[in-house]
Design an enzyme around this catalytic site. Structure first.
Site, PDB file in Angstrom:
ATOM      1  N   HIS A  64      35.253  38.613  42.162  1.00  0.00           N
ATOM      2  CA  HIS A  64      34.954  38.558  40.724  1.00  0.00           C
ATOM      3  C   HIS A  64      34.570  37.165  40.235  1.00  0.00           C
ATOM      4  O   HIS A  64      34.204  36.993  39.088  1.00  0.00           O
ATOM      5  CB  HIS A  64      36.152  39.042  39.910  1.00  0.00           C
ATOM      6  CG  HIS A  64      37.269  38.047  39.876  1.00  0.00           C
ATOM      7  ND1 HIS A  64      38.141  37.885  40.915  1.00  0.00           N
ATOM      8  CD2 HIS A  64      37.623  37.142  38.944  1.00  0.00           C
ATOM      9  CE1 HIS A  64      38.988  36.929  40.625  1.00  0.00           C
ATOM     10  NE2 HIS A  64      38.707  36.447  39.440  1.00  0.00           N
TER      11      HIS A  64
HETATM   12  C1  UD1 Z   1      39.494  35.599  34.146  1.00  0.00           C
HETATM   13  C2  UD1 Z   1      39.932  34.198  34.540  1.00  0.00           C
HETATM   14  C3  UD1 Z   1      39.985  34.089  36.050  1.00  0.00           C
HETATM   15  C4  UD1 Z   1      40.796  35.198  36.666  1.00  0.00           C
HETATM   16  C5  UD1 Z   1      40.256  36.535  36.185  1.00  0.00           C
HETATM   17  C6  UD1 Z   1      41.008  37.703  36.723  1.00  0.00           C
HETATM   18  C7  UD1 Z   1      39.206  32.405  33.025  1.00  0.00           C
HETATM   19  C8  UD1 Z   1      38.299  31.255  32.907  1.00  0.00           C
HETATM   20  N1  UD1 Z   1      39.000  33.195  34.097  1.00  0.00           N
HETATM   21  O1  UD1 Z   1      38.161  35.763  34.594  1.00  0.00           O
HETATM   22  O2  UD1 Z   1      40.575  32.859  36.396  1.00  0.00           O
HETATM   23  O3  UD1 Z   1      40.743  35.115  38.072  1.00  0.00           O
HETATM   24  O4  UD1 Z   1      40.333  36.547  34.768  1.00  0.00           O
HETATM   25  O5  UD1 Z   1      40.453  38.890  36.285  1.00  0.00           O
HETATM   26  O6  UD1 Z   1      40.090  32.582  32.221  1.00  0.00           O
HETATM   27  N2  UD1 Z   1      35.917  42.280  30.918  1.00  0.00           N
HETATM   28  C9  UD1 Z   1      36.079  43.610  30.642  1.00  0.00           C
HETATM   29  N3  UD1 Z   1      37.341  44.048  30.334  1.00  0.00           N
HETATM   30  C10 UD1 Z   1      38.408  43.212  30.271  1.00  0.00           C
HETATM   31  C11 UD1 Z   1      38.219  41.845  30.539  1.00  0.00           C
HETATM   32  C12 UD1 Z   1      36.975  41.394  30.874  1.00  0.00           C
HETATM   33  O7  UD1 Z   1      35.149  44.385  30.686  1.00  0.00           O
HETATM   34  O8  UD1 Z   1      39.530  43.694  29.999  1.00  0.00           O
HETATM   35  C13 UD1 Z   1      34.568  41.803  31.293  1.00  0.00           C
HETATM   36  C14 UD1 Z   1      33.767  41.317  30.111  1.00  0.00           C
HETATM   37  O9  UD1 Z   1      32.432  41.600  30.348  1.00  0.00           O
HETATM   38  C15 UD1 Z   1      33.956  39.817  30.169  1.00  0.00           C
HETATM   39  C16 UD1 Z   1      34.030  39.572  31.667  1.00  0.00           C
HETATM   40  O10 UD1 Z   1      34.705  40.711  32.187  1.00  0.00           O
HETATM   41  O11 UD1 Z   1      32.928  39.133  29.540  1.00  0.00           O
HETATM   42  C17 UD1 Z   1      34.775  38.327  32.031  1.00  0.00           C
HETATM   43  O12 UD1 Z   1      36.063  38.305  31.432  1.00  0.00           O
HETATM   44  P1  UD1 Z   1      36.789  36.897  31.174  1.00  0.00           P
HETATM   45  O13 UD1 Z   1      38.129  37.092  30.604  1.00  0.00           O
HETATM   46  O14 UD1 Z   1      35.860  35.995  30.437  1.00  0.00           O
HETATM   47  O15 UD1 Z   1      36.902  36.269  32.598  1.00  0.00           O
HETATM   48  P2  UD1 Z   1      37.251  36.901  34.024  1.00  0.00           P
HETATM   49  O16 UD1 Z   1      36.021  36.907  34.851  1.00  0.00           O
HETATM   50  O17 UD1 Z   1      38.001  38.192  33.909  1.00  0.00           O
END
Ligand code: UD1
Length: 415
Positions: free
Chosen positions: A237
């Site tokens: 991811h």
């Molecule tokens: C975040 C953490 C990362 C961790 C990961 C575990 C930061 C910088 N990164 O990354 O360290 O390893 O979580 O998952 O804080 N999304 C959904 N549903 C959700 C959450 C996210 O669809 O419940 C999608 C959205 O499109 C979002 C993308 O995932 O824009 C990224 O989510 P985000 O919280 O920005 O970062 P992660 O990649 O999940």
């Protein structure tokens, strides 16, 4: 006050929340209400969820699996760019902090929620004397030395505003010393994520996920001890791995040999699912996105292709991890969990902030080249790695943290 926000926070915070509850129960039984100045006193914990992760599969499921109580405060922040997400958490969290005025704030891990809330607490002022909460950072001191990683920025900045730094492995002690953080702030306590793993392993073993995914060997499947078929487990991811088509493609090609030799189960993060569709990489996968119920007839091994499923809850994932022949991942925490379980792990990254998992554990950092991934998976499947469990990863880390926190709060009350 304890803050959680994203999936990897939940298993790190759960044991601390449970230790506070146990502490209060012991207090209630042994002495009745304590007064100021007692060295033992009940602790009120306000649990704040920033809402960085919000899908049922990325958040609620973990609260249920890990017995975490419903958050007292939910900030409902959701997704956004790094700046937008961090800023929104900061704005909303400041109001909560001013209202609740805790003595101490606990932040865990290295996600945007961790840094955002630590920063707010570092600059807040509850009164004319500039009173602010103590800041405790759980999982301090880890460094990948790669500032292109958003988490590395979060780690460094959080550590530098924290008053109590709880360290999981020896490299953390070294890193903090080299950055000039005074030893007096630093506590080597072990790993609360491993507290969760040890506390929930039996329950995870009772999960029926192997059966649902048709991964039990023909003779197995009776009682709680399972005979698992040979399979690999994959998670990917990191933006650095999945946000560029060429890199993502390269990793998938590096996994082709493994996909031909055994089933690869891939519970895919929402970000990864979006990217592979955008990049037209679906042909590497058999996409099994529907509920697992009633799907026992599906083929255990779609030869050459990766079985993509929805993200799993904590217990199902732990069960899959414990029985896997090899785990391939770009996660930080999974490197530690496989080390504790003695399961071979291949990390698809150029570096790790958790070097103990390579030094004494079961982890190989393979890089992201096709050949690197191919060689490392081959090596891990052939070798009988066992590794040892790092010092103080013994299920008692949360209690050590709580003891240190009580001492600090007591000092503050006496002053
Ligand atoms: C975040 C953490 C990362 C961790 C990961 C575990 C930061 C910088 N990164 O990354 O360290 O390893 O979580 O998952 O804080 N999304 C959904 N549903 C959700 C959450 C996210 O669809 O419940 C999608 C959205 O499109 C979002 C993308 O995932 O824009 C990224 O989510 P985000 O919280 O920005 O970062 P992660 O990649 O999940």
């Amino acid at each position: 006050m304890t803050v959680v926000g994203a999936r990897p926070n939940f298993m790190k915070a759960a044991p601390i929340i449970a230790a506070i509850r146990d502490h209060n129960e012991r207090m209630a039984i042994s002495r009745g209400p304590a007064g100021a100045g007692d060295s033992q006193f009940p602790l009120q914990n306000v649990l704040v969820h920033t809402g960085q992760h919000y899908d049922e599969a990325m958040s609620d499921r973990f609260f249920a699996d890990l017995n975490i109580p419903k958050p007292d405060v939910h900030l409902g922040v959701g997704s956004g760019s790094h700046a937008a997400q961090t800023a929104e958490i900061m704005k909303r969290f400041e109001e909560v902090l001013l209202r609740e005025k805790p003595d101490l704030l606990i932040v865990v891990g290295d996600v945007n929620s961790t840094l955002a809330c630590a920063l707010v607490a570092a600059k807040i002022s509850f009164d004319a004397n500039g009173t602010r909460p103590l800041i405790a950072h759980v999982e301090a001191g880890l460094r990948s030395f790669d500032r292109g990683m958003p988490e590395e920025i979060n780690r460094i900045l959080t550590d530098h505003v924290a008053d109590l730094l709880f360290v999981t492995e020896e490299s953390g002690l070294r890193n903090l010393r080299e950055e000039g953080i005074p030893d007096g702030k630093v506590h080597f306590v072990g790993n609360t994520m491993i507290d969760s793993l040890l506390a929930f392993k039996d329950r995870a073993d009772a999960s029926d996920i192997l059966k649902k995914l048709n991964l039990q060997s023909r003779n197995g499947g009776h009682g709680s001890v399972k005979e698992a078929a040979r399979y690999a487990l994959l998670t990917l991811h990191r933006p650095s791995n999945v946000d560029q088509r060429a890199t993502f493609l390269n990793i998938l090609e590096g996994l082709e040999e493994l996909a031909n030799s055994c089933p690869i189960i891939f519970p895919a993060h929402p970000r990864t699912q979006k990217r592979l569709a955008e990049f037209g990489l679906e042909h590497f996968f058999v996409i099994e996105k529907e509920s697992h119920e009633g799907k026992e007839s599906r083929s255990a091994h779609a030869k050459g292709r990766i079985r993509l499923i929805e993200p799993l809850g904590y217990l199902d994932f732990l069960c899959l991890m414990a029985h896997a022949a090899v785990v391939v991942t770009d996660s930080g925490g999974i490197q530690e969990e496989t080390t504790c379980l003695g399961v071979p792990c291949v990390t698809v990254r150029e570096n790790t902030e958790r070097p103990i998992t390579v030094k004494v554990g079961t982890n190989i950092v393979a890089g992201t080249s096709k050949e690197g991934i191919r060689q490392a998976t081959r090596q891990q499947l052939e070798s009988k790695v066992s590794g040892t469990v790092p010092e103080a990863w013994d299920g008692r880390s949360a209690q050590r943290i709580l003891d240190a926190i009580c001492r600090e709060i007591e000092k503050k009350r006496v002053l």
